[in-house]
Design a protein around this motif. Structure first.
Motif, mmCIF file in Angstrom:
data_model
loop_
_atom_site.group_PDB
_atom_site.id
_atom_site.type_symbol
_atom_site.label_atom_id
_atom_site.label_comp_id
_atom_site.label_asym_id
_atom_site.label_seq_id
_atom_site.Cartn_x
_atom_site.Cartn_y
_atom_site.Cartn_z
ATOM 1 N N GLY A 23 25.632 -21.520 -42.511
ATOM 2 C CA GLY A 23 26.678 -21.483 -41.430
ATOM 3 C C GLY A 23 26.259 -22.069 -40.138
ATOM 4 O O GLY A 23 26.851 -22.908 -39.540
ATOM 5 N N VAL A 24 24.874 -21.617 -39.805
ATOM 6 C CA VAL A 24 24.426 -22.123 -38.591
ATOM 7 C C VAL A 24 24.060 -23.587 -38.277
ATOM 8 O O VAL A 24 24.519 -24.234 -37.584
ATOM 9 N N VAL A 25 23.694 -23.823 -39.579
ATOM 10 C CA VAL A 25 23.335 -25.266 -39.804
ATOM 11 C C VAL A 25 24.730 -26.177 -39.687
ATOM 12 O O VAL A 25 24.851 -27.295 -39.135
ATOM 13 N N ALA A 26 25.486 -25.679 -40.360
ATOM 14 C CA ALA A 26 26.812 -26.310 -40.450
ATOM 15 C C ALA A 26 27.520 -26.608 -39.173
ATOM 16 O O ALA A 26 27.853 -27.554 -38.660
ATOM 17 N N ALA A 27 27.371 -25.380 -38.256
ATOM 18 C CA ALA A 27 28.097 -25.165 -37.073
ATOM 19 C C ALA A 27 27.327 -26.288 -35.794
ATOM 20 O O ALA A 27 27.898 -27.105 -35.085
ATOM 21 N N VAL B 260 26.970 -15.968 -32.609
ATOM 22 C CA VAL B 260 27.931 -14.783 -32.771
ATOM 23 C C VAL B 260 28.091 -14.325 -34.229
ATOM 24 O O VAL B 260 27.940 -13.312 -34.700
ATOM 25 N N GLY B 261 28.518 -15.425 -34.941
ATOM 26 C CA GLY B 261 28.564 -15.454 -36.364
ATOM 27 C C GLY B 261 27.415 -14.826 -37.278
ATOM 28 O O GLY B 261 27.328 -14.235 -38.092
ATOM 29 N N ASN B 262 26.300 -15.547 -36.795
ATOM 30 C CA ASN B 262 25.071 -14.972 -37.217
ATOM 31 C C ASN B 262 24.788 -13.284 -37.019
ATOM 32 O O ASN B 262 24.321 -12.944 -37.873
ATOM 33 N N TYR B 263 25.150 -12.962 -36.054
ATOM 34 C CA TYR B 263 24.949 -11.658 -35.953
ATOM 35 C C TYR B 263 26.189 -10.734 -36.393
ATOM 36 O O TYR B 263 25.725 -9.797 -37.025
ATOM 37 N N TYR B 264 27.311 -11.300 -36.356
ATOM 38 C CA TYR B 264 28.378 -10.556 -37.018
ATOM 39 C C TYR B 264 28.173 -10.374 -38.416
ATOM 40 O O TYR B 264 28.648 -9.513 -39.028
ATOM 41 N N GLU C 87 24.938 -8.609 -42.323
ATOM 42 C CA GLU C 87 24.788 -7.988 -43.815
ATOM 43 C C GLU C 87 24.810 -8.970 -44.809
ATOM 44 O O GLU C 87 24.447 -8.580 -46.077
ATOM 45 N N GLN C 88 25.183 -10.343 -44.381
ATOM 46 C CA GLN C 88 25.236 -11.390 -45.498
ATOM 47 C C GLN C 88 23.914 -11.859 -45.570
ATOM 48 O O GLN C 88 23.016 -11.451 -45.065
ATOM 49 N N SER C 89 23.764 -12.532 -46.668
ATOM 50 C CA SER C 89 22.423 -13.250 -47.159
ATOM 51 C C SER C 89 22.077 -14.172 -46.142
ATOM 52 O O SER C 89 22.656 -14.725 -45.302
ATOM 53 N N VAL C 90 20.595 -14.222 -45.922
ATOM 54 C CA VAL C 90 19.938 -14.999 -44.768
ATOM 55 C C VAL C 90 20.405 -16.601 -45.296
ATOM 56 O O VAL C 90 20.618 -17.199 -44.268
ATOM 57 N N LEU C 91 20.377 -16.750 -46.545
ATOM 58 C CA LEU C 91 20.849 -18.273 -46.824
ATOM 59 C C LEU C 91 22.071 -18.532 -46.377
ATOM 60 O O LEU C 91 22.300 -19.695 -45.801
ATOM 61 N N VAL C 92 23.144 -17.650 -46.589
ATOM 62 C CA VAL C 92 24.549 -17.852 -46.116
ATOM 63 C C VAL C 92 24.634 -18.120 -44.863
ATOM 64 O O VAL C 92 25.260 -19.010 -44.202
ATOM 65 N N ARG C 93 23.950 -17.369 -44.137
ATOM 66 C CA ARG C 93 24.059 -17.162 -42.752
ATOM 67 C C ARG C 93 23.203 -18.501 -41.901
ATOM 68 O O ARG C 93 23.937 -19.099 -41.048
#
Length: 126
Positions: free
Chosen positions: A46-50, A30-34, A37-43
Motif C-alpha cells: 500500500g505504501v509503495v503504491a501510494a 497514516v494508513g500504515n499506522y491505522y 494489525e494487517q500484514s507487513v506485506l500488505v502495508r
C-alpha cells in the motif's frame, strides 16, 4: 492567451497537483499506522503504491518534468565518466591511508608538545 496568464494557470494546477501528492504521502503514513494489525506485506504494498502514484502525479508538474530531464542528463553524463581500474583504486587508497597516518602522527606530536608547554607555563601537571 498571453504567456503570463498561461503560467498562472499552470502554476495553480501545479499547486493542486502538489496538494494531491502530499495527501497521498500523508495517507500512506497514516494508513500504515491505522492498519498496523494487517500484514507487513500488505502495508508495504500500500505504501509503495501510494508513493508510486504520488511520483507519477509529480512528474506531471513543471518541477517534475524539470527533475526528470535533469535525471536523464545526469545519466548521460555518468556514462561519460572514465572509472579508475582496480589497480589505480588500490594505489590511491594506499596513498590516502599513508597520508592520513602521517598527518595523524604529526598532529599527535604537536598536541603532545603543546600539552607539555601549557602544563609547564601554568604549573599544572596531569
Amino acid at each position: 492567451m498571453n504567456a503570463s496568464t498561461e503560467n498562472q494557470q499552470t502554476g495553480s494546477l501545479d499547486g493542486l497537483k502538489w496538494g494531491v501528492i502530499f495527501l497521498f504521502l500523508i495517507g500512506a503514513v497514516v494508513g500504515n499506522y491505522y492498519f498496523a494489525e494487517q500484514s507487513v506485506l500488505v502495508r508495504a504494498i500500500g505504501v509503495v503504491a501510494a508513493v508510486i502514484i504520488a511520483g507519477l502525479i509529480a512528474l506531471q508538474t513543471e518541477k517534475g518534468r524539470t527533475a526528470l530531464a535533469f535525471a536523464k542528463e545526469s545519466r548521460t553524463e555518468v556514462r561519460k565518466v572514465v572509472w579508475p581500474t582496480r589497480q589505480e583504486a588500490v594505489q590511491t587508497t594506499g596513498i590516502v591511508l599513508v597520508a592520513t597516518l602521517i598527518m595523524s602522527l604529526l598532529l599527535w606530536g604537536l598536541d603532545s608538545i603543546l600539552f607539555w608547554v601549557v602544563g609547564f607555563i601554568t604549573g599544572l601537571q596531569v
